[in-house]
Design a protein around this motif. Structure first.
Motif, PDB file in Angstrom:
ATOM      1  N   ASP A  10      35.226  30.509  31.486  1.00 42.73           N
ATOM      2  CA  ASP A  10      34.335  31.504  30.910  1.00 42.73           C
ATOM      3  C   ASP A  10      34.908  32.879  31.204  1.00 42.73           C
ATOM      4  O   ASP A  10      34.887  33.353  32.340  1.00 42.73           O
ATOM      5  CB  ASP A  10      32.938  31.356  31.542  1.00 42.73           C
ATOM      6  N   TRP A  11      35.442  33.547  30.187  1.00 43.16           N
ATOM      7  CA  TRP A  11      36.114  34.828  30.417  1.00 43.16           C
ATOM      8  C   TRP A  11      35.132  35.950  30.689  1.00 43.16           C
ATOM      9  O   TRP A  11      35.539  37.062  31.028  1.00 43.16           O
ATOM     10  CB  TRP A  11      37.018  35.158  29.247  1.00 43.16           C
ATOM     11  N   ASP A  12      33.821  35.686  30.547  1.00 43.30           N
ATOM     12  CA  ASP A  12      32.840  36.687  30.963  1.00 43.30           C
ATOM     13  C   ASP A  12      32.767  36.765  32.480  1.00 43.30           C
ATOM     14  O   ASP A  12      32.211  37.700  33.038  1.00 43.30           O
ATOM     15  CB  ASP A  12      31.448  36.340  30.388  1.00 43.30           C
ATOM     16  N   ASN A  13      33.299  35.785  33.189  1.00 47.15           N
ATOM     17  CA  ASN A  13      33.289  35.776  34.649  1.00 47.15           C
ATOM     18  C   ASN A  13      34.700  35.505  35.158  1.00 47.15           C
ATOM     19  O   ASN A  13      34.939  34.627  35.968  1.00 47.15           O
ATOM     20  CB  ASN A  13      32.322  34.711  35.177  1.00 47.15           C
ATOM     21  N   ALA A  14      35.669  36.284  34.670  1.00 49.58           N
ATOM     22  CA  ALA A  14      37.069  36.074  35.019  1.00 49.58           C
ATOM     23  C   ALA A  14      37.334  36.266  36.495  1.00 49.58           C
ATOM     24  O   ALA A  14      38.301  35.729  37.033  1.00 49.58           O
ATOM     25  CB  ALA A  14      37.957  37.018  34.205  1.00 49.58           C
ATOM     26  N   HIS A  15      36.453  37.021  37.181  1.00 55.82           N
ATOM     27  CA  HIS A  15      36.644  37.227  38.619  1.00 55.82           C
ATOM     28  C   HIS A  15      36.638  35.900  39.385  1.00 55.82           C
ATOM     29  O   HIS A  15      37.245  35.812  40.457  1.00 55.82           O
ATOM     30  CB  HIS A  15      35.536  38.127  39.184  1.00 55.82           C
ATOM     31  N   ALA A  32      48.046  33.965  31.029  1.00 59.45           N
ATOM     32  CA  ALA A  32      48.379  35.261  30.452  1.00 59.45           C
ATOM     33  C   ALA A  32      47.145  36.155  30.363  1.00 59.45           C
ATOM     34  O   ALA A  32      47.201  37.353  30.677  1.00 59.45           O
ATOM     35  CB  ALA A  32      49.004  35.074  29.060  1.00 59.45           C
ATOM     36  N   ARG A  33      46.011  35.585  29.971  1.00 56.04           N
ATOM     37  CA  ARG A  33      44.783  36.379  29.863  1.00 56.04           C
ATOM     38  C   ARG A  33      44.316  36.837  31.232  1.00 56.04           C
ATOM     39  O   ARG A  33      43.878  37.985  31.396  1.00 56.04           O
ATOM     40  CB  ARG A  33      43.686  35.558  29.169  1.00 56.04           C
ATOM     41  N   PHE A  34      44.431  35.953  32.231  1.00 56.12           N
ATOM     42  CA  PHE A  34      43.981  36.343  33.570  1.00 56.12           C
ATOM     43  C   PHE A  34      44.899  37.401  34.156  1.00 56.12           C
ATOM     44  O   PHE A  34      44.446  38.325  34.833  1.00 56.12           O
ATOM     45  CB  PHE A  34      43.912  35.133  34.491  1.00 56.12           C
ATOM     46  N   GLU A  35      46.207  37.297  33.914  1.00 52.25           N
ATOM     47  CA  GLU A  35      47.127  38.316  34.412  1.00 52.25           C
ATOM     48  C   GLU A  35      46.861  39.666  33.761  1.00 52.25           C
ATOM     49  O   GLU A  35      47.020  40.715  34.401  1.00 52.25           O
ATOM     50  CB  GLU A  35      48.568  37.868  34.191  1.00 52.25           C
ATOM     51  N   ALA A  36      46.446  39.649  32.492  1.00 53.79           N
ATOM     52  CA  ALA A  36      46.039  40.901  31.857  1.00 53.79           C
ATOM     53  C   ALA A  36      44.791  41.470  32.538  1.00 53.79           C
ATOM     54  O   ALA A  36      44.669  42.680  32.763  1.00 53.79           O
ATOM     55  CB  ALA A  36      45.776  40.668  30.364  1.00 53.79           C
ATOM     56  N   HIS A  37      43.860  40.575  32.924  1.00 49.74           N
ATOM     57  CA  HIS A  37      42.675  41.006  33.665  1.00 49.74           C
ATOM     58  C   HIS A  37      43.060  41.592  35.015  1.00 49.74           C
ATOM     59  O   HIS A  37      42.494  42.598  35.462  1.00 49.74           O
ATOM     60  CB  HIS A  37      41.727  39.822  33.853  1.00 49.74           C
ATOM     61  N   LEU A  38      44.061  40.989  35.685  1.00 50.34           N
ATOM     62  CA  LEU A  38      44.476  41.466  37.006  1.00 50.34           C
ATOM     63  C   LEU A  38      44.964  42.910  36.957  1.00 50.34           C
ATOM     64  O   LEU A  38      44.753  43.674  37.902  1.00 50.34           O
ATOM     65  CB  LEU A  38      45.607  40.585  37.552  1.00 50.34           C
ATOM     66  N   ARG A  39      45.602  43.285  35.848  1.00 54.63           N
ATOM     67  CA  ARG A  39      46.143  44.643  35.767  1.00 54.63           C
ATOM     68  C   ARG A  39      45.061  45.712  35.802  1.00 54.63           C
ATOM     69  O   ARG A  39      45.313  46.847  36.187  1.00 54.63           O
ATOM     70  CB  ARG A  39      46.990  44.777  34.493  1.00 54.63           C
TER      71      ARG A  39
END
Length: 252
Positions: A10-15, A32-39
């Protein structure tokens, strides 16, 4: 909806995916999506770094998990870390570093370690039903004793004891199994030998001071013609002495 869609996070709770990211439970697209979130999320970057340090301390040899484990890890990570990074709501005068403190700032390392220990223990339990007979890692001794081409050669002694040589040519090893064998005299030891096709005896290890022992001989037994047992001074000898207990032929 495909099975893959059902297991996507669930990308609404990527944390909540830091743990799954660290243990490499995300697929290429999710990573890839999570690494974009990390930035854009310093809290998650700090947590990922902390998780990696703890995971390194608990590292074990890699294994190939079953396909179902991915969904179970993703589900389990959210229960291990149920809260997203917590942001303190202070006064407007409080600087950004005080207002944005990661939820694990004080208790994080302990919780991370506990979470990874739980994951490690659960993984160990899960691994057992995956293992098949083909996947079992046998010791060299077990490989000889369970080999399809195993051959047994037994030597009986006058006192009722015995020594059996088990040979596997495919494994290239031999094992000696003794039954009720008397201990070597004080200051002496039983030494094992492999006889090569030319008739030379090559040292193959020392036997333990036990009545019943199972000993893997050192050296290549794929072409050996006999196994010798001699009594030698403590520590063994480079060449067999005159006190020969047995020479067991291991050729058909």
């Amino acid at each position: 909806m495909s099975d893959l869609d059902e297991t996507r996070p669930d990308w609404d709770n990527a944390h909540a995916l830091t743990g799954a990211y660290v243990v490499d439970a995300l697929d290429d697209v999710e990573r890839a999506r999570f690494e974009a979130h990390l930035r854009s999320c310093p809290d998650c970057r700090i947590e990922v770094e902390t998780l990696r340090e703890t995971a390194a301390a608990l590292a074990v040899d890699p294994v190939e998990p079953p396909a179902r484990l991915r969904a179970e890890v993703l589900a389990g990570i959210e229960t291990i870390r149920p809260l997203p990074p917590h942001i303190e709501r202070g006064s407007e005068a409080t600087d950004d570093r005080t207002r944005r403190r990661p939820w694990f700032a004080s208790t994080g390392p302990l919780l991370v370690a506990a979470a990874l220990v739980v994951v490690a223990l659960l993984t160990t339990v899960w691994l057992k039903p995956w293992a098949s007979d083909d996947d079992t890692n046998l010791s060299a001794t077990e490989a000889v004793l369970q080999a399809d081409d195993r051959e047994d050669f037994e030597q009986q002694f006058p006192d009722g004891s015995s020594a059996t040589v088990v040979v596997s040519r495919s494994e290239g090893r031999a094992v000696v199994i003794t039954d009720d064998m008397a201990p070597a005299p004080d200051g002496k030891v039983y030494e094992l030998w492999l006889q090569d096709p030319a008739g030379s005896m090559v040292p193959a290890g020392l036997m333990p001071d036990q009545d019943d022992a199972t000993v893997l001989l050192e050296g290549d037994a794929s072409e050996a013609t006999a196994v010798g047992i001699t009594i030698e001074p403590d520590g063994g000898s480079a060449e067999p002495g005159p006190d020969v207990v047995a020479v067991i032929e291991i050729t058909a």
